[in-house]
Motif scaffolding. Sequence first.
Motif, PDB file in Angstrom:
ATOM      1  N   HIS A 100      45.159  29.889  45.196  1.00  0.00           N
ATOM      2  CA  HIS A 100      45.050  29.397  43.826  1.00  0.00           C
ATOM      3  C   HIS A 100      45.909  30.276  42.921  1.00  0.00           C
ATOM      4  CE1 HIS A 100      43.378  27.047  40.642  1.00  0.00           C
ATOM      5  NE2 HIS A 100      42.761  28.062  40.069  1.00  0.00           N
ATOM      6  N   VAL A 101      46.255  29.774  41.742  1.00  0.00           N
ATOM      7  CA  VAL A 101      47.154  30.485  40.830  1.00  0.00           C
ATOM      8  C   VAL A 101      46.525  31.727  40.210  1.00  0.00           C
ATOM      9  CG1 VAL A 101      48.548  28.455  40.300  1.00  0.00           C
ATOM     10  CG2 VAL A 101      46.530  28.944  38.918  1.00  0.00           C
ATOM     11  N   GLU A 102      45.213  31.856  40.290  1.00  0.00           N
ATOM     12  CA  GLU A 102      44.546  33.030  39.728  1.00  0.00           C
ATOM     13  C   GLU A 102      43.300  33.352  40.541  1.00  0.00           C
ATOM     14  OE1 GLU A 102      44.150  31.731  35.717  1.00  0.00           O
ATOM     15  OE2 GLU A 102      42.530  30.355  36.142  1.00  0.00           O
ATOM     16  N   GLU A 103      42.771  34.545  40.324  1.00  0.00           N
ATOM     17  CA  GLU A 103      41.604  34.996  41.066  1.00  0.00           C
ATOM     18  C   GLU A 103      40.342  34.321  40.511  1.00  0.00           C
ATOM     19  OE1 GLU A 103      39.238  39.123  42.179  1.00  0.00           O
ATOM     20  OE2 GLU A 103      41.136  39.234  41.093  1.00  0.00           O
ATOM     21  N   VAL A 104      39.588  33.672  41.395  1.00  0.00           N
ATOM     22  CA  VAL A 104      38.386  32.937  41.005  1.00  0.00           C
ATOM     23  C   VAL A 104      37.264  33.176  42.011  1.00  0.00           C
ATOM     24  CG1 VAL A 104      39.630  31.103  39.772  1.00  0.00           C
ATOM     25  CG2 VAL A 104      39.198  30.863  42.218  1.00  0.00           C
ATOM     26  N   HIS A 105      36.064  32.851  41.558  1.00  0.00           N
ATOM     27  CA  HIS A 105      34.892  32.895  42.444  1.00  0.00           C
ATOM     28  C   HIS A 105      33.865  31.890  41.919  1.00  0.00           C
ATOM     29  CE1 HIS A 105      33.629  35.684  39.203  1.00  0.00           C
ATOM     30  NE2 HIS A 105      32.394  35.299  39.498  1.00  0.00           N
ATOM     31  N   LEU A 106      32.870  31.590  42.747  1.00  0.00           N
ATOM     32  CA  LEU A 106      31.782  30.720  42.299  1.00  0.00           C
ATOM     33  C   LEU A 106      30.737  31.550  41.586  1.00  0.00           C
ATOM     34  CD1 LEU A 106      31.282  28.334  45.353  1.00  0.00           C
ATOM     35  CD2 LEU A 106      32.169  27.746  43.090  1.00  0.00           C
ATOM     36  N   ALA A 107      30.192  31.042  40.493  1.00  0.00           N
ATOM     37  CA  ALA A 107      29.166  31.743  39.720  1.00  0.00           C
ATOM     38  C   ALA A 107      27.952  32.056  40.586  1.00  0.00           C
ATOM     39  CB  ALA A 107      28.756  30.912  38.507  1.00  0.00           C
ATOM     40  N   SER A 108      27.655  31.205  41.545  1.00  0.00           N
ATOM     41  CA  SER A 108      26.499  31.395  42.412  1.00  0.00           C
ATOM     42  C   SER A 108      26.693  32.528  43.411  1.00  0.00           C
ATOM     43  CB  SER A 108      26.217  30.110  43.195  1.00  0.00           C
ATOM     44  OG  SER A 108      27.276  29.868  44.118  1.00  0.00           O
ATOM     45  N   GLY A 109      27.932  32.963  43.602  1.00  0.00           N
ATOM     46  CA  GLY A 109      28.228  33.978  44.600  1.00  0.00           C
ATOM     47  C   GLY A 109      28.475  33.393  45.988  1.00  0.00           C
ATOM     48  N   ALA A 110      28.358  32.088  46.129  1.00  0.00           N
ATOM     49  CA  ALA A 110      28.606  31.439  47.421  1.00  0.00           C
ATOM     50  C   ALA A 110      30.075  31.593  47.806  1.00  0.00           C
ATOM     51  CB  ALA A 110      28.227  29.958  47.349  1.00  0.00           C
ATOM     52  N   ALA A 111      30.335  31.452  49.077  1.00  0.00           N
ATOM     53  CA  ALA A 111      31.705  31.565  49.589  1.00  0.00           C
ATOM     54  C   ALA A 111      32.597  30.487  48.975  1.00  0.00           C
ATOM     55  CB  ALA A 111      31.695  31.433  51.107  1.00  0.00           C
ATOM     56  N   LEU A 112      33.859  30.829  48.808  1.00  0.00           N
ATOM     57  CA  LEU A 112      34.854  29.921  48.249  1.00  0.00           C
ATOM     58  C   LEU A 112      36.118  30.086  49.084  1.00  0.00           C
ATOM     59  CD1 LEU A 112      35.296  28.005  45.771  1.00  0.00           C
ATOM     60  CD2 LEU A 112      36.326  29.975  44.623  1.00  0.00           C
ATOM     61  N   GLU A 113      36.569  28.990  49.706  1.00  0.00           N
ATOM     62  CA  GLU A 113      37.720  29.053  50.601  1.00  0.00           C
ATOM     63  C   GLU A 113      38.765  28.013  50.195  1.00  0.00           C
ATOM     64  OE1 GLU A 113      38.830  28.023  55.237  1.00  0.00           O
ATOM     65  OE2 GLU A 113      36.729  28.214  54.676  1.00  0.00           O
ATOM     66  N   GLY A 114      39.898  28.482  49.683  1.00  0.00           N
ATOM     67  CA  GLY A 114      40.988  27.583  49.364  1.00  0.00           C
ATOM     68  C   GLY A 114      41.600  27.045  50.651  1.00  0.00           C
ATOM     69  N   PHE A 115      41.847  25.737  50.687  1.00  0.00           N
ATOM     70  CA  PHE A 115      42.414  25.174  51.916  1.00  0.00           C
ATOM     71  C   PHE A 115      43.567  24.212  51.664  1.00  0.00           C
ATOM     72  CE2 PHE A 115      39.250  22.078  50.744  1.00  0.00           C
ATOM     73  CZ  PHE A 115      39.774  20.855  51.136  1.00  0.00           C
ATOM     74  N   ALA A 116      43.812  23.838  50.421  1.00  0.00           N
ATOM     75  CA  ALA A 116      44.929  22.946  50.100  1.00  0.00           C
ATOM     76  C   ALA A 116      45.230  23.064  48.612  1.00  0.00           C
ATOM     77  CB  ALA A 116      44.584  21.501  50.457  1.00  0.00           C
ATOM     78  N   ALA A 117      46.405  22.542  48.231  1.00  0.00           N
ATOM     79  CA  ALA A 117      46.801  22.589  46.822  1.00  0.00           C
ATOM     80  C   ALA A 117      47.580  21.335  46.471  1.00  0.00           C
ATOM     81  CB  ALA A 117      47.651  23.833  46.561  1.00  0.00           C
ATOM     82  N   ASP A 118      47.816  21.158  45.183  1.00  0.00           N
ATOM     83  CA  ASP A 118      48.654  20.043  44.731  1.00  0.00           C
ATOM     84  C   ASP A 118      49.932  20.611  44.120  1.00  0.00           C
ATOM     85  OD1 ASP A 118      48.093  20.778  42.067  1.00  0.00           O
ATOM     86  OD2 ASP A 118      46.641  19.184  41.780  1.00  0.00           O
ATOM     87  N   GLY A 119      50.822  19.754  43.745  1.00  0.00           N
ATOM     88  CA  GLY A 119      52.111  20.183  43.233  1.00  0.00           C
ATOM     89  C   GLY A 119      52.090  20.776  41.840  1.00  0.00           C
ATOM     90  N   ALA A 120      50.987  20.632  41.124  1.00  0.00           N
ATOM     91  CA  ALA A 120      50.901  21.133  39.751  1.00  0.00           C
ATOM     92  C   ALA A 120      50.134  22.453  39.659  1.00  0.00           C
ATOM     93  CB  ALA A 120      50.235  20.081  38.862  1.00  0.00           C
TER      94      ALA A 120
END
Length: 175
Positions: free
Chosen positions: A31-51
Amino acid sequence: MSSLITAITEHAEAADFLSWPGDFDLDRTEHVEEVHLASGAALEGFAADGAGGSFFFCGDGGEERPILYADSEGQAGLVAIGLPELLRLLLVVPWWRDCPGFSAAESTAAAAVHLADLPDLAERRDRAAAALGLVLPSEAEALARLREVALGPVASEFVLVFTPEDTPYESLFTD
């Protein structure tokens, strides 16, 4: 059970359709910036779009996990429960971001733009779905399901936070 991500990479025509008009690229996972879920659950980037938008699996597990989409402008929202549901959406309504009201009229207007450039869109979509073993819903069903997921009670469990400032993203969807 075979992975749908593997199936996409093994079927060039399906990958091509998902790349465009689906605007879904498995080769980009950051992702373009550092992010996380508010719940603390795991977050795994797996795809992106052109924008600069990204698709994330939320929580633990495999391709059945909820999927959050975050754009590059600070908005995010739950878009599917599991990869099969996301792929059905991308195949049937690849212009889903142009349908903020989840309406058939919005979809028809967006489809007209795509169909002008891609007159064989339906045929390519159907071949991609067959290659992935997916039965496709109608356009109305896909939009109704997106609305149900994006605005339903489960969506509030998946709030994306911009980590450096600890501020939540705005909702991608409004009722």
